[in-house]
Motif scaffolding. Structure first.
Motif, short mmCIF file in Angstrom:
data_model
loop_
_atom_site.label_atom_id
_atom_site.label_comp_id
_atom_site.label_asym_id
_atom_site.label_seq_id
_atom_site.Cartn_x
_atom_site.Cartn_y
_atom_site.Cartn_z
N PHE A 142 28.81 36.86 23.43
CA PHE A 142 28.11 35.97 24.35
C PHE A 142 27.05 36.70 25.16
N GLU A 143 26.00 35.96 25.49
CA GLU A 143 25.11 36.33 26.60
C GLU A 143 25.65 35.55 27.81
N TYR A 144 25.23 35.91 29.02
CA TYR A 144 25.82 35.26 30.18
C TYR A 144 25.64 33.73 30.17
N GLU A 145 24.41 33.29 29.90
CA GLU A 145 24.12 31.85 29.98
C GLU A 145 24.98 31.05 28.99
N GLU A 146 25.10 31.61 27.77
CA GLU A 146 25.90 30.92 26.74
C GLU A 146 27.36 30.82 27.17
N LEU A 147 27.85 31.90 27.72
CA LEU A 147 29.25 31.94 28.15
C LEU A 147 29.49 30.93 29.27
N CYS A 154 31.97 44.24 22.34
CA CYS A 154 32.91 43.78 23.39
C CYS A 154 32.53 44.40 24.73
N VAL A 155 32.30 45.71 24.71
CA VAL A 155 31.96 46.42 25.93
C VAL A 155 30.62 45.90 26.48
N ALA A 156 29.72 45.56 25.55
CA ALA A 156 28.40 45.07 25.96
C ALA A 156 28.49 43.72 26.66
N GLU A 157 29.40 42.85 26.23
CA GLU A 157 29.46 41.52 26.83
C GLU A 157 30.43 41.44 28.02
N LEU A 158 31.22 42.47 28.21
CA LEU A 158 32.21 42.45 29.28
C LEU A 158 31.62 42.17 30.67
N PRO A 159 30.47 42.78 31.02
CA PRO A 159 29.88 42.49 32.33
C PRO A 159 29.61 41.00 32.56
N TYR A 160 29.32 40.25 31.48
CA TYR A 160 29.08 38.81 31.64
C TYR A 160 30.36 38.09 32.03
N LYS A 168 38.59 28.15 40.37
CA LYS A 168 39.76 28.24 39.49
C LYS A 168 39.42 28.66 38.06
N VAL A 169 38.47 29.59 37.94
CA VAL A 169 38.24 30.21 36.64
C VAL A 169 38.92 31.57 36.68
N LYS A 170 39.84 31.78 35.74
CA LYS A 170 40.61 33.04 35.76
C LYS A 170 40.36 33.82 34.47
N LEU A 171 39.95 35.04 34.64
CA LEU A 171 39.68 35.90 33.49
C LEU A 171 40.90 36.75 33.17
N LEU A 172 41.23 36.76 31.88
CA LEU A 172 42.30 37.63 31.39
C LEU A 172 41.72 38.46 30.25
N LEU A 173 41.90 39.76 30.33
CA LEU A 173 41.37 40.61 29.27
C LEU A 173 42.52 41.11 28.41
N VAL A 174 42.44 40.82 27.11
CA VAL A 174 43.50 41.27 26.20
C VAL A 174 42.91 42.36 25.31
N LEU A 185 32.83 39.49 33.68
CA LEU A 185 33.13 39.87 35.07
C LEU A 185 32.25 39.08 36.03
N GLU A 186 30.99 38.90 35.61
CA GLU A 186 30.05 38.14 36.44
C GLU A 186 30.50 36.68 36.57
N LEU A 187 30.93 36.12 35.45
CA LEU A 187 31.42 34.74 35.45
C LEU A 187 32.63 34.59 36.38
N GLN A 188 33.54 35.55 36.26
CA GLN A 188 34.74 35.55 37.10
C GLN A 188 34.35 35.58 38.57
N GLU A 189 33.40 36.43 38.91
CA GLU A 189 32.95 36.60 40.28
C GLU A 189 32.28 35.30 40.77
N ASN A 190 31.42 34.72 39.93
CA ASN A 190 30.68 33.51 40.33
C ASN A 190 31.56 32.28 40.47
N TYR A 191 32.66 32.25 39.73
CA TYR A 191 33.49 31.03 39.72
C TYR A 191 34.91 31.26 40.21
N LYS A 192 35.11 32.35 40.96
CA LYS A 192 36.48 32.66 41.38
C LYS A 192 37.04 31.59 42.32
N ASP A 193 36.15 30.89 43.05
CA ASP A 193 36.61 29.83 43.94
C ASP A 193 36.80 28.50 43.21
#
Lengths: 165, 202
Positions: free
Chosen positions: A152-157, A59-65, A77-83, A67-75
């Motif tokens: 996930f890897e970033y591309e897959e996600l 989980c910790v290993a894939e978390l940066p992906y 309407k992609v919203k990340l929620l971490l449970v 965060l990266e997705l959230q950053e790349n698509y924040k405009d």
């Protein structure tokens, strides 16, 4: 005196901001919020809800992906929620420092009573065996509820998330 | 002869085609397990002639949930091995991803905890894949039928309280007790939070 007040209020603000961001909630509250989001039929945001824990290596290993997705698509309407499924005694001790250190800006909900009630796993998705990491995608307007119990890897996600746009 | 070879080949190809993706459900016959134990010897399900079945637990060293269940896995073996249902613990994790789940680390942990049950290394991950195990800990209770085939009777969590304080239902004990008494297992499958099995990169 002035300094004390200043540092106290600063401390208060800091606490307040983390209290806002990392929040312990019950399973029941989680579903109230999830159902609340799903009921917004005009909401075309795409919610990426990742189930993780600080003790879970993959989980910790894939978390940066995420965060990266959230950053790349924040405009877009992609919203990340971490449970987080950290143990409830740990969330102040481990989750908050981890969130600070990792510069996580998304909301982090720590489930506090998930251990005894196993029905909630099926309620997230009947496909879920209960292992983490696992990720749920919800898009209220299109009624999308998609789930994967995998790392996930970033591309897959990115590919999976964009398939719902 | 040729027919025999063809048959064998057919079965093999079926196993290769479907075996890897098989996921056992309650009522399915399980494969023969033959894996390396922590004492450097192979352990097979065939070795237990007197066994009426098995409590098969996919577990590992690193996962906090697996660690919380260690003593209860030990207790299950102590309670049920003599009644014909020994525990077989299997670690399927990729040791490259989790060095603490390596074969040598398994030996250390078993020694520290004084495990009385076989702690097997599923290095190829074939057993875990064939079973459809996804997480640690993840338990399968199997019972021998009249023909000696091992049939899955329960899949899921050991009990409903990972912390071990006061479970409402001890699912595995309930399942094995029912089998011993010749009754139907009341809860045949459950879910629980666990650590995903780390698969080797293809």
């Amino acid at each position: 005196m002035k300094n004390t007040i200043l540092s106290l209020s600063l401390l208060f603000c800091l606490n307040f901001s983390f209290a806002q961001q990392v929040e312990g909630i019950t399973v029941e509250q989680f579903f109230e919020r999830l159902d609340g989001i799903k009921a917004q039929k005009n909401n075309d945001s795409l919610y990426v809800i990742n189930f993780w824990a600080t003790w879970c290596g993959p989980c910790v290993a894939e978390l940066p992906y995420f965060l990266e997705l959230q950053e790349n698509y924040k405009d877009q309407k992609v919203k990340l929620l971490l449970v987080s499924l950290d143990f409830d005694k740990d969330w102040g001790k481990k989750v908050i420092p981890f969130v600070e250190k990792s510069d996580i800006k998304s909301d982090v909900w720590v489930l506090t009573n998930y251990l005894r009630n196993m029905e909630w796993i099926d309620r997230v998705s009947p496909e879920w065996g209960g292992s983490i990491p696992a990720t749920l995608i919800v898009q209220p307007q299109k009624g999308i509820h998609a789930f994967q119990e995998t790392t996930f890897e970033y591309e897959e996600l990115e590919k999976w998330v964009l398939s719902f746009k | 002869m040729i027919r025999k070879i063809t048959t064998v080949f057919f079965i093999l190809s079926m196993v290769l085609a479907f075996g890897l993706k098989a996921q056992y459900s309650v009522g399915d016959e399980i494969m023969k397990i033959n894996l390396l134990n922590i004492n450097d010897e192979m352990v097979s399900t065939d070795d237990f002639e007197d066994a009426k079945g098995f409590i098969i637990v996919f577990t590992c060293n690193h996962c906090p949930y697996a660690v919380m269940y260690e003593d209860r896995i030990q207790a299950l073996n102590e309670k049920y091995a003599s009644k014909g249902y020994p525990v077989l613990a299997i670690n399927p994790n990729d040791a490259e991803a989790y060095p603490s789940d390596s074969y040598s680390a398994m030996k250390v942990r078993a020694e520290e905890k004084g495990f009385t049950f076989p702690y097997l290394h599923d290095e190829s991950q074939l057993v875990a894949k064939t079973f459809g195990a996804k997480a640690t800990p993840h338990t399968y209770v199997a019972q021998k039928d009249k023909k000696g085939r091992l049939i899955v009777k329960y899949i899921g969590a050991i009990d409903d309280d990972p912390r071990g304080g006061a479970p409402d239902t001890k699912f595995v004990e309930e399942a094995v007790d029912s089998l011993i008494q010749g009754k139907k297992v009341p809860t045949e499958s459950t879910k629980a939070v666990g650590c995903s099995i780390k698969w080797k990169k293809a």
